[in-house]
Enzyme design. Structure first.
Site, PDB file in Angstrom:
ATOM      1  N   HIS A  15     -18.146  70.957  35.291  1.00  0.00           N
ATOM      2  CA  HIS A  15     -19.515  71.032  34.529  1.00  0.00           C
ATOM      3  C   HIS A  15     -20.045  72.527  34.344  1.00  0.00           C
ATOM      4  CE1 HIS A  15     -20.726  70.871  38.558  1.00  0.00           C
ATOM      5  NE2 HIS A  15     -22.110  71.486  38.217  1.00  0.00           N
ATOM      6  N   GLY A  17     -17.884  75.115  33.614  1.00  0.00           N
ATOM      7  CA  GLY A  17     -17.100  75.507  32.573  1.00  0.00           C
ATOM      8  C   GLY A  17     -17.802  75.477  31.345  1.00  0.00           C
ATOM      9  N   MET A  18     -17.161  76.371  30.315  1.00  0.00           N
ATOM     10  CA  MET A  18     -17.666  76.363  28.834  1.00  0.00           C
ATOM     11  C   MET A  18     -17.591  74.940  28.258  1.00  0.00           C
ATOM     12  SD  MET A  18     -16.657  78.407  25.370  1.00  0.00           S
ATOM     13  CE  MET A  18     -15.019  77.746  25.199  1.00  0.00           C
ATOM     14  N   VAL A  19     -16.431  74.198  28.630  1.00  0.00           N
ATOM     15  CA  VAL A  19     -16.489  72.853  28.093  1.00  0.00           C
ATOM     16  C   VAL A  19     -17.464  71.895  28.619  1.00  0.00           C
ATOM     17  CG1 VAL A  19     -14.732  70.870  27.538  1.00  0.00           C
ATOM     18  CG2 VAL A  19     -14.080  73.460  26.945  1.00  0.00           C
ATOM     19  N   SER A 109      -5.110  71.101  25.048  1.00  0.00           N
ATOM     20  CA  SER A 109      -5.239  72.127  24.339  1.00  0.00           C
ATOM     21  C   SER A 109      -3.942  72.088  23.258  1.00  0.00           C
ATOM     22  CB  SER A 109      -4.975  73.359  25.131  1.00  0.00           C
ATOM     23  OG  SER A 109      -4.533  74.408  24.729  1.00  0.00           O
ATOM     24  N   SER A 110      -4.503  72.990  22.168  1.00  0.00           N
ATOM     25  CA  SER A 110      -3.320  72.992  21.217  1.00  0.00           C
ATOM     26  C   SER A 110      -2.048  73.571  21.474  1.00  0.00           C
ATOM     27  CB  SER A 110      -3.972  73.733  19.804  1.00  0.00           C
ATOM     28  OG  SER A 110      -4.188  74.905  20.139  1.00  0.00           O
ATOM     29  N   CYS A 111      -2.005  74.325  22.567  1.00  0.00           N
ATOM     30  CA  CYS A 111      -0.725  75.096  23.149  1.00  0.00           C
ATOM     31  C   CYS A 111       0.177  74.243  23.548  1.00  0.00           C
ATOM     32  CB  CYS A 111      -1.273  75.966  24.176  1.00  0.00           C
ATOM     33  SG  CYS A 111      -1.646  75.379  25.658  1.00  0.00           S
ATOM     34  N   TYR A 138       0.546  76.643  31.322  1.00  0.00           N
ATOM     35  CA  TYR A 138      -0.305  75.693  30.929  1.00  0.00           C
ATOM     36  C   TYR A 138      -0.160  74.719  30.272  1.00  0.00           C
ATOM     37  CZ  TYR A 138      -5.288  74.969  29.344  1.00  0.00           C
ATOM     38  OH  TYR A 138      -6.505  74.312  29.209  1.00  0.00           O
ATOM     39  N   LYS A 142      -0.767  70.365  30.690  1.00  0.00           N
ATOM     40  CA  LYS A 142      -1.565  69.837  29.852  1.00  0.00           C
ATOM     41  C   LYS A 142      -0.984  68.779  29.247  1.00  0.00           C
ATOM     42  CE  LYS A 142      -5.494  71.264  30.596  1.00  0.00           C
ATOM     43  NZ  LYS A 142      -6.529  70.527  31.066  1.00  0.00           N
ATOM     44  N   LEU A 168     -11.303  77.227  21.452  1.00  0.00           N
ATOM     45  CA  LEU A 168     -12.571  77.051  21.420  1.00  0.00           C
ATOM     46  C   LEU A 168     -13.350  78.149  21.718  1.00  0.00           C
ATOM     47  CD1 LEU A 168     -12.211  73.936  23.810  1.00  0.00           C
ATOM     48  CD2 LEU A 168     -12.804  73.874  21.403  1.00  0.00           C
ATOM     49  N   HIS A 181     -10.290  84.539  26.383  1.00  0.00           N
ATOM     50  CA  HIS A 181      -9.738  84.360  24.949  1.00  0.00           C
ATOM     51  C   HIS A 181     -10.235  85.420  24.092  1.00  0.00           C
ATOM     52  CE1 HIS A 181      -9.070  80.374  26.936  1.00  0.00           C
ATOM     53  NE2 HIS A 181      -8.269  80.368  26.128  1.00  0.00           N
ATOM     54  N   TRP A 204      -5.795  93.541  20.509  1.00  0.00           N
ATOM     55  CA  TRP A 204      -4.371  93.439  20.947  1.00  0.00           C
ATOM     56  C   TRP A 204      -3.455  92.738  19.786  1.00  0.00           C
ATOM     57  CZ3 TRP A 204      -5.351  90.209  26.090  1.00  0.00           C
ATOM     58  CH2 TRP A 204      -6.119  91.180  27.038  1.00  0.00           C
ATOM     59  N   ASP A 271       1.334  88.994  20.573  1.00  0.00           N
ATOM     60  CA  ASP A 271       0.748  88.042  19.509  1.00  0.00           C
ATOM     61  C   ASP A 271       0.571  86.628  19.944  1.00  0.00           C
ATOM     62  OD1 ASP A 271       0.299  90.063  17.633  1.00  0.00           O
ATOM     63  OD2 ASP A 271       2.012  89.568  16.615  1.00  0.00           O
TER      64      ASP A 271
HETATM   65  O1  GFB Z   1      -7.185  83.783  22.709  1.00  0.00           O
HETATM   66  P1  GFB Z   1      -5.968  84.065  22.815  1.00  0.00           P
HETATM   67  O2  GFB Z   1      -6.087  85.098  24.366  1.00  0.00           O
HETATM   68  O3  GFB Z   1      -4.915  82.995  23.293  1.00  0.00           O
HETATM   69  O4  GFB Z   1      -5.337  85.228  21.877  1.00  0.00           O
HETATM   70  P2  GFB Z   1      -3.890  82.091  22.415  1.00  0.00           P
HETATM   71  C1  GFB Z   1      -5.434  84.840  20.659  1.00  0.00           C
HETATM   72  C2  GFB Z   1      -4.892  86.056  19.856  1.00  0.00           C
HETATM   73  O5  GFB Z   1      -5.837  87.193  19.909  1.00  0.00           O
HETATM   74  C3  GFB Z   1      -3.303  86.678  20.328  1.00  0.00           C
HETATM   75  C4  GFB Z   1      -5.038  88.209  20.127  1.00  0.00           C
HETATM   76  O6  GFB Z   1      -2.547  86.857  19.214  1.00  0.00           O
HETATM   77  C5  GFB Z   1      -4.297  87.843  21.125  1.00  0.00           C
HETATM   78  O7  GFB Z   1      -2.869  89.126  21.060  1.00  0.00           O
HETATM   79  N1  GFB Z   1      -6.053  89.124  20.650  1.00  0.00           N
HETATM   80  C6  GFB Z   1      -6.381  90.285  19.982  1.00  0.00           C
HETATM   81  C7  GFB Z   1      -6.534  89.190  21.721  1.00  0.00           C
HETATM   82  N2  GFB Z   1      -7.343  90.843  20.645  1.00  0.00           N
HETATM   83  C8  GFB Z   1      -7.503  90.290  21.903  1.00  0.00           C
HETATM   84  C9  GFB Z   1      -8.097  90.645  23.143  1.00  0.00           C
HETATM   85  O8  GFB Z   1      -8.904  91.358  23.332  1.00  0.00           O
HETATM   86  N3  GFB Z   1      -8.313  89.399  24.099  1.00  0.00           N
HETATM   87  C10 GFB Z   1      -7.343  88.507  23.885  1.00  0.00           C
HETATM   88  N4  GFB Z   1      -7.526  87.472  24.862  1.00  0.00           N
HETATM   89  N5  GFB Z   1      -6.719  88.149  22.737  1.00  0.00           N
HETATM   90  C11 GFB Z   1      -4.439  80.518  24.470  1.00  0.00           C
HETATM   91  C12 GFB Z   1      -3.916  80.156  25.465  1.00  0.00           C
HETATM   92  O9  GFB Z   1      -3.439  81.090  23.609  1.00  0.00           O
HETATM   93  O10 GFB Z   1      -4.730  79.268  23.752  1.00  0.00           O
HETATM   94  C13 GFB Z   1      -4.433  79.119  26.315  1.00  0.00           C
HETATM   95  O11 GFB Z   1      -3.768  81.413  26.261  1.00  0.00           O
HETATM   96  C14 GFB Z   1      -5.149  78.021  25.580  1.00  0.00           C
HETATM   97  O12 GFB Z   1      -3.417  78.556  27.284  1.00  0.00           O
HETATM   98  C15 GFB Z   1      -5.685  78.539  24.322  1.00  0.00           C
HETATM   99  O13 GFB Z   1      -3.897  77.181  25.002  1.00  0.00           O
HETATM  100  C16 GFB Z   1      -5.896  77.371  23.524  1.00  0.00           C
HETATM  101  O14 GFB Z   1      -4.896  81.436  21.346  1.00  0.00           O
HETATM  102  O15 GFB Z   1      -2.630  82.840  21.901  1.00  0.00           O
END
Ligand code: GFB
Length: 317
Positions: A15, A17-19, A109-111, A138, A142, A168, A181, A204, A271
């Site tokens: 409770h 956490g964000m979700v 999660s969608s991953c 992860y 899941k 999310l 994220h 990134w 990416d």
């Molecule tokens: O949200 P994110 O960290 O995770 O990254 P995923 C999404 C995309 O945003 C990637 C880019 O292509 C990153 O390279 N990105 C650009 C950045 N700038 C940034 C930054 O400053 N920070 C971050 N974090 N990303 C997650 C999984 O994957 O998806 C979790 O790691 C979970 O396990 C979630 O499943 C739903 O979308 O790639």
């Protein structure tokens, strides 16, 4: 027949956490009793979880507790992401069975889907191909969560269901640049670049991956909807249909924050999955729709960041 929440004892695991906090907010308008556990309950500790359930005897459980993080955190802490999530899920599911909990909703999660899955990704794409390397640990945990609910349904007749949300965002998010994220990271970077009068902010990767984003209050509403209306073995996708490239997302964030400089892409960063747009037609056919447009949700999340002073730094959901 729908599951009536009135007068039920409803445990929200995770409770803080964000979700989980969004589910607690959503349940405030239901006539149920919301149960939460304090920090001293370690959900990885099987005996402690069994004791807590035996004492509290929840009628329903929203399983929103998880070790979560963005692409870099997943990569840096594979053992924590796999071990903690497996233990938390297994302990909560087994304790719920022992305590005769009538209904449990597991969050995934969608991953969980293969990296190269056809888009939009329907539920039956599960386990049809290799996972994306950056979040496989992860994802495996899941997938085990989905299978746990299915196995307990078959062997013990438990009405345990699973929901698979897309990426999310929203209030209560983690704004730590190493573990967050993409959306909270971009909000923070744009804010700090504007404050410091910098000419550019770092994004990134290539900016080309596409992500679908769903506001966490919409997810919480979908979870309550599914808890009430759905009792099947198959997991259910929860998406918004609002998909954009990371470059487009960074531009939208920059506009929201008022940062007018350039975007600088850091190609040394991964990416991850090229695209993971969910096919949410099953949920839609049941009668649920999201209601928070992305631009509005991002503006509200920025306000939350400002009021929190960007202090939220966390790895647990
Ligand atoms: O949200 P994110 O960290 O995770 O990254 P995923 C999404 C995309 O945003 C990637 C880019 O292509 C990153 O390279 N990105 C650009 C950045 N700038 C940034 C930054 O400053 N920070 C971050 N974090 N990303 C997650 C999984 O994957 O998806 C979790 O790691 C979970 O396990 C979630 O499943 C739903 O979308 O790639």
């Amino acid at each position: 027949m729908s599951f009536d929440l009135s007068d039920k004892r409803v445990y929200v695991a995770g409770h803080r956490g964000m979700v989980g906090s969004a589910i607690v907010r959503r349940l405030a308008s239901e006539s149920c009793e919301v149960l939460t556990a304090d920090r001293s309950l370690d959900l990885r500790d099987q005996r402690a979880v069994n004791d807590w359930f035996a004492q509290e005897r929840p009628d329903a459980v929203f399983m929103a507790a998880a070790r979560v993080g963005g692409i870099a955190a997943n990569d840096a802490y594979p053992a924590q992401f796999l071990y903690d999530n497996l233990m938390i899920e297994a302990n909560v599911v087994e304790a719920a069975r022992r305590a005769a909990t009538a209904k449990l909703l597991m969050l995934g999660s969608s991953c969980i889907y293969p990296r190269e899955a056809n888009q939009p990704i329907s539920e039956d794409a599960l386990l049809t191909g290799p996972l994306e390397a950056t979040n496989q640990w992860y994802a495996i945990a899941k997938i085990a969560g989905i299978r746990l609910c299915q196995a307990y349904r078959i062997e013990h007749g438990c009405d345990f269901i699973s929901a698979m949300p897309t990426n999310l965002y929203g209030p209560g998010d983690n704004f730590d640049l190493d573990t967050s994220h993409v959306l909270p990271a971009l909000l923070r970077k744009a804010h700090e670049a504007r404050e410091a009068g910098e000419a550019e902010m770092t994004v990134w990767g290539s900016g080309k991956p596409r992500r679908e984003l769903l506001h966490v209050d919409d997810l919480a509403d979908a979870c309550v909807f599914l808890m009430r209306e759905y009792s099947g073995a198959e997991h259910v996708n929860v998406g918004s249909g609002e998909e954009l490239t990371i470059t487009e997302l960074a531009q939208l964030v920059a506009r929201t924050v008022g940062f007018e400089g350039r975007l600088a892409f850091d190609s040394s960063r991964p990416d991850g999955t090229p695209r993971k747009l969910l096919d949410s037609s099953r949920l839609k056919a049941m009668g649920w729709r999201p209601s928070i447009p992305l631009a509005e949700g991002i503006a509200a999340t920025y306000r939350d960041f400002l009021s929190e002073g960007g202090r939220r730094v966390r790895l647990d959901g």
